[in-house]
Scaffold this motif. Structure first.
Motif, PDB file in Angstrom:
ATOM      1  N   MET A  80     -62.615  66.683-128.288  1.00 37.77           N
ATOM      2  CA  MET A  80     -63.002  65.878-127.163  1.00 37.77           C
ATOM      3  C   MET A  80     -64.430  66.195-126.730  1.00 37.77           C
ATOM      4  SD  MET A  80     -59.545  65.552-124.769  1.00 37.77           S
ATOM      5  CE  MET A  80     -59.326  67.306-124.533  1.00 37.77           C
ATOM      6  N   ARG A 121     -52.964  67.613-119.905  1.00 30.49           N
ATOM      7  CA  ARG A 121     -52.129  67.573-121.100  1.00 30.49           C
ATOM      8  C   ARG A 121     -50.897  66.727-120.832  1.00 30.49           C
ATOM      9  NH1 ARG A 121     -49.734  73.126-123.223  1.00 30.49           N
ATOM     10  NH2 ARG A 121     -48.216  72.635-121.633  1.00 30.49           N
ATOM     11  N   GLU A 145     -50.147  67.250-126.153  1.00 35.36           N
ATOM     12  CA  GLU A 145     -51.462  66.673-126.452  1.00 35.36           C
ATOM     13  C   GLU A 145     -52.407  66.787-125.259  1.00 35.36           C
ATOM     14  OE1 GLU A 145     -53.459  62.602-128.230  1.00 35.36           O
ATOM     15  OE2 GLU A 145     -51.344  62.602-127.695  1.00 35.36           O
ATOM     16  N   VAL A 175     -55.362  65.360-123.375  1.00 28.55           N
ATOM     17  CA  VAL A 175     -55.909  63.996-123.337  1.00 28.55           C
ATOM     18  C   VAL A 175     -57.197  63.896-122.537  1.00 28.55           C
ATOM     19  CG1 VAL A 175     -53.624  62.989-123.657  1.00 28.55           C
ATOM     20  CG2 VAL A 175     -54.526  63.260-121.339  1.00 28.55           C
ATOM     21  N   SER A 176     -57.523  64.937-121.760  1.00 29.93           N
ATOM     22  CA  SER A 176     -58.714  64.877-120.926  1.00 29.93           C
ATOM     23  C   SER A 176     -59.143  66.281-120.536  1.00 29.93           C
ATOM     24  CB  SER A 176     -58.414  64.055-119.667  1.00 29.93           C
ATOM     25  OG  SER A 176     -59.556  63.923-118.856  1.00 29.93           O
ATOM     26  N   VAL A 234     -62.020  61.563-121.198  1.00 25.84           N
ATOM     27  CA  VAL A 234     -60.642  61.138-121.427  1.00 25.84           C
ATOM     28  C   VAL A 234     -60.611  60.421-122.769  1.00 25.84           C
ATOM     29  CG1 VAL A 234     -58.714  59.754-120.569  1.00 25.84           C
ATOM     30  CG2 VAL A 234     -60.265  60.829-118.936  1.00 25.84           C
ATOM     31  N   LYS A 235     -59.659  60.774-123.609  1.00 28.09           N
ATOM     32  CA  LYS A 235     -59.514  60.083-124.886  1.00 28.09           C
ATOM     33  C   LYS A 235     -59.358  58.586-124.635  1.00 28.09           C
ATOM     34  CE  LYS A 235     -57.390  63.773-127.606  1.00 28.09           C
ATOM     35  NZ  LYS A 235     -56.169  64.164-128.342  1.00 28.09           N
ATOM     36  N   GLU A 251     -57.585  56.100-125.715  1.00 23.90           N
ATOM     37  CA  GLU A 251     -56.262  55.498-125.562  1.00 23.90           C
ATOM     38  C   GLU A 251     -55.558  55.902-124.265  1.00 23.90           C
ATOM     39  OE1 GLU A 251     -55.683  59.003-128.489  1.00 23.90           O
ATOM     40  OE2 GLU A 251     -57.269  57.604-127.927  1.00 23.90           O
ATOM     41  N   PHE A 252     -56.138  56.860-123.527  1.00 23.32           N
ATOM     42  CA  PHE A 252     -55.542  57.318-122.272  1.00 23.32           C
ATOM     43  C   PHE A 252     -56.387  56.934-121.049  1.00 23.32           C
ATOM     44  CE2 PHE A 252     -53.755  60.071-125.508  1.00 23.32           C
ATOM     45  CZ  PHE A 252     -52.408  60.031-125.191  1.00 23.32           C
ATOM     46  N   ARG A 253     -57.443  56.181-121.260  1.00 25.25           N
ATOM     47  CA  ARG A 253     -58.329  55.805-120.158  1.00 25.25           C
ATOM     48  C   ARG A 253     -57.686  54.773-119.239  1.00 25.25           C
ATOM     49  NH1 ARG A 253     -63.875  55.805-123.736  1.00 25.25           N
ATOM     50  NH2 ARG A 253     -63.824  58.060-124.051  1.00 25.25           N
ATOM     51  N   TYR A 283     -56.121  59.775-115.178  1.00 29.59           N
ATOM     52  CA  TYR A 283     -56.198  61.183-115.563  1.00 29.59           C
ATOM     53  C   TYR A 283     -57.512  61.829-115.120  1.00 29.59           C
ATOM     54  CZ  TYR A 283     -52.189  59.810-118.334  1.00 29.59           C
ATOM     55  OH  TYR A 283     -50.976  59.313-118.728  1.00 29.59           O
TER      56      TYR A 283
END
Length: 109
Positions: free
Chosen positions: A1, A33, A37, A39-40, A67-68, A70-72, A76
């Protein structure tokens, strides 16, 4: 990341930097997490140098947040920013500045 956020850096540079941050009392990295995973993350610091838009020192500062893709847009990063605000209050900092926007979070751009 971190390589996605700072592509001009090498993996080795970031590895060394993160080790220094983790050992610092002025800098912190918080992760978000989901299950197993990550994610941010957010890199927070307490700056004692001049920070644009502030009149006092030290100042809580966001060095970077990621933030990855796909998780935006799921809140988060907001949760990490709030955790940063809480950390700032713990060390008696009233404002949380961002390096990208140059204004306090929660105030209009």
């Amino acid at each position: 990341m971190a390589l996605d956020l700072w592509p001009e850096s090498t993996e080795e540079e970031l590895h060394e930097s993160f080790h220094e941050i983790m050992a610092s009392s002025w800098d912190k990295i918080l992760f978000y997490r989901i299950g197993n995973e990550f994610v941010s993350f957010i890199h927070l610091s307490i700056r004692v140098d001049y920070v644009e838009g502030t009149e006092s020192s030290p100042t809580g500062y966001i060095e970077g947040v990621y933030v990855k893709p796909e998780f935006r847009r799921k809140g988060y990063s907001a949760k990490l920013v709030e955790a940063g605000r809480s950390r700032g209050r713990m060390v008696k900092k009233e404002r949380l500045q961002a390096n990208r926007f140059g204004h306090p979070f929660g105030q209009p751009c």
